[in-house]
Write a protein that holds these residues in place. Structure first.
Motif, PDB file in Angstrom:
ATOM      1  N   GLY A   4       0.823  -1.209   0.000  1.00  0.00           N
ATOM      2  CA  GLY A   4       0.000   0.000   0.000  1.00  0.00           C
ATOM      3  C   GLY A   4       0.857   1.258   0.000  1.00  0.00           C
ATOM      4  N   ALA A   5       1.900   1.253   0.808  1.00  0.00           N
ATOM      5  CA  ALA A   5       2.821   2.394   0.824  1.00  0.00           C
ATOM      6  C   ALA A   5       3.545   2.522  -0.513  1.00  0.00           C
ATOM      7  CB  ALA A   5       3.826   2.240   1.960  1.00  0.00           C
ATOM      8  N   ALA A   6       3.939   1.386  -1.087  1.00  0.00           N
ATOM      9  CA  ALA A   6       4.622   1.414  -2.378  1.00  0.00           C
ATOM     10  C   ALA A   6       3.696   1.923  -3.476  1.00  0.00           C
ATOM     11  CB  ALA A   6       5.134   0.019  -2.728  1.00  0.00           C
ATOM     12  N   VAL A   7       2.446   1.505  -3.458  1.00  0.00           N
ATOM     13  CA  VAL A   7       1.474   1.959  -4.460  1.00  0.00           C
ATOM     14  C   VAL A   7       1.225   3.458  -4.323  1.00  0.00           C
ATOM     15  CG1 VAL A   7      -0.963   1.796  -5.122  1.00  0.00           C
ATOM     16  CG2 VAL A   7       0.392  -0.273  -4.836  1.00  0.00           C
ATOM     17  N   PHE A   8       1.225   3.956  -3.102  1.00  0.00           N
ATOM     18  CA  PHE A   8       1.065   5.397  -2.888  1.00  0.00           C
ATOM     19  C   PHE A   8       2.194   6.160  -3.577  1.00  0.00           C
ATOM     20  CE2 PHE A   8       2.087   9.201  -0.384  1.00  0.00           C
ATOM     21  CZ  PHE A   8       0.907   9.914  -0.548  1.00  0.00           C
ATOM     22  N   VAL A   9       3.434   5.691  -3.405  1.00  0.00           N
ATOM     23  CA  VAL A   9       4.577   6.351  -4.037  1.00  0.00           C
ATOM     24  C   VAL A   9       4.476   6.231  -5.559  1.00  0.00           C
ATOM     25  CG1 VAL A   9       7.090   6.302  -4.293  1.00  0.00           C
ATOM     26  CG2 VAL A   9       6.064   6.054  -2.032  1.00  0.00           C
ATOM     27  N   VAL A  10       4.078   5.052  -6.055  1.00  0.00           N
ATOM     28  CA  VAL A  10       3.915   4.850  -7.493  1.00  0.00           C
ATOM     29  C   VAL A  10       2.880   5.825  -8.046  1.00  0.00           C
ATOM     30  CG1 VAL A  10       2.991   3.247  -9.216  1.00  0.00           C
ATOM     31  CG2 VAL A  10       4.721   2.474  -7.605  1.00  0.00           C
ATOM     32  N   ASN A  11       1.795   6.000  -7.322  1.00  0.00           N
ATOM     33  CA  ASN A  11       0.742   6.908  -7.758  1.00  0.00           C
ATOM     34  C   ASN A  11       1.254   8.344  -7.848  1.00  0.00           C
ATOM     35  OD1 ASN A  11      -1.733   7.906  -8.490  1.00  0.00           O
ATOM     36  ND2 ASN A  11      -2.698   7.605  -6.509  1.00  0.00           N
ATOM     37  N   LEU A  38       9.710   5.558 -11.695  1.00  0.00           N
ATOM     38  CA  LEU A  38       8.613   4.737 -11.179  1.00  0.00           C
ATOM     39  C   LEU A  38       8.939   3.253 -11.332  1.00  0.00           C
ATOM     40  CD1 LEU A  38       4.889   5.358 -11.787  1.00  0.00           C
ATOM     41  CD2 LEU A  38       5.802   3.172 -12.396  1.00  0.00           C
ATOM     42  N   ASN A  39       9.431   2.865 -12.499  1.00  0.00           N
ATOM     43  CA  ASN A  39       9.776   1.473 -12.749  1.00  0.00           C
ATOM     44  C   ASN A  39      10.913   1.017 -11.830  1.00  0.00           C
ATOM     45  OD1 ASN A  39       9.753  -1.035 -13.926  1.00  0.00           O
ATOM     46  ND2 ASN A  39      10.828  -0.399 -15.768  1.00  0.00           N
ATOM     47  N   SER A  40      11.899   1.880 -11.629  1.00  0.00           N
ATOM     48  CA  SER A  40      13.006   1.542 -10.722  1.00  0.00           C
ATOM     49  C   SER A  40      12.511   1.394  -9.291  1.00  0.00           C
ATOM     50  CB  SER A  40      14.083   2.625 -10.788  1.00  0.00           C
ATOM     51  OG  SER A  40      14.616   2.697 -12.076  1.00  0.00           O
ATOM     52  N   TRP A  41      11.592   2.259  -8.880  1.00  0.00           N
ATOM     53  CA  TRP A  41      11.030   2.171  -7.537  1.00  0.00           C
ATOM     54  C   TRP A  41      10.325   0.831  -7.335  1.00  0.00           C
ATOM     55  CZ3 TRP A  41      11.029   3.472  -2.715  1.00  0.00           C
ATOM     56  CH2 TRP A  41       9.918   3.232  -1.922  1.00  0.00           C
ATOM     57  N   VAL A  42       9.575   0.399  -8.319  1.00  0.00           N
ATOM     58  CA  VAL A  42       8.871  -0.883  -8.213  1.00  0.00           C
ATOM     59  C   VAL A  42       9.878  -2.021  -8.067  1.00  0.00           C
ATOM     60  CG1 VAL A  42       7.433  -2.517  -9.496  1.00  0.00           C
ATOM     61  CG2 VAL A  42       6.790  -0.118  -9.395  1.00  0.00           C
ATOM     62  N   GLN A  43      10.963  -1.968  -8.817  1.00  0.00           N
ATOM     63  CA  GLN A  43      11.964  -3.028  -8.711  1.00  0.00           C
ATOM     64  C   GLN A  43      12.656  -3.011  -7.348  1.00  0.00           C
ATOM     65  OE1 GLN A  43      14.594  -3.222 -12.070  1.00  0.00           O
ATOM     66  NE2 GLN A  43      12.901  -3.098 -13.522  1.00  0.00           N
TER      67      GLN A  43
END
Length: 168
Positions: free
Chosen positions: A29-36, A106-111
């Motif tokens: 959830g925290a990661a999705v917030f940052v992605v958003n 964003l892609n790097s953050w997800v990885q």
């Protein structure tokens, strides 16, 4: 199909351990917030680039309408190119590069988040739990490793969907 596989994997992880799924969900959830937030930032640049593209197309239509006059008057032709077309095209390029840079971030953050989750499951948690929970950790690690391809597949579609949303 990527989202359906990811949903099925999350159901399986919930079946393995509801508590661990809750911990994983809070982390995600925290990661999705940052992605958003990163996606919104990228979308601003993409939208501004699209607006500038419409502006440039207006200039190109004017160029087409006044082609004969521009052929006869070299200073006007040079002025149109250097003062109107070139700056507009440069601005479009700059805005699109900025937007794609945010999508790369964003892609790097997800990885990074993905590997933090895997590292936590494989390195940190086994020393904290014993018995059958170690087997559950193995199931979690394998399932999350399986999910990687589908996560990346879903991530590839985010810029495409954002560009489509901006074009509407």
């Amino acid at each position: 199909i990527h989202l359906a596989v990811l949903a099925a994997c999350l159901v399986y992880l919930g079946w393995l351990s509801p508590l661990m799924l809750l911990i994983l969900a809070s982390f995600l959830g925290a990661a999705v917030f940052v992605v958003n937030r990163l996606e919104r930032k990228a979308q601003v640049y993409i939208k501004d680039g699209r607006d500038e593209l419409h502006h440039l197309q207006g200039h190109l239509h004017a160029l087409n309408d006044g082609a004969k006059e521009l052929k006869l008057h070299r200073p006007r032709r040079d002025s149109l190119y250097s003062d109107v077309l070139w700056p507009s095209a440069t601005k479009i390029r700059t805005l699109n590069v900025h937007g794609q840079t945010w999508y790369s971030l964003l892609n790097s953050w997800v990885q990074v988040v993905y590997f933090l989750i895997i590292g936590t499951i494989l390195i940190a948690l086994p020393s904290l739990v014993a018995g059958e929970y170690r087997q559950i950790l193995t199931g979690y690690a394998l399932t999350i490793l399986f999910m990687r391809g589908h996560i990346m597949g879903a991530m590839v579609t985010i810029p495409l969907l954002s560009r489509a949303r901006v074009s509407l």
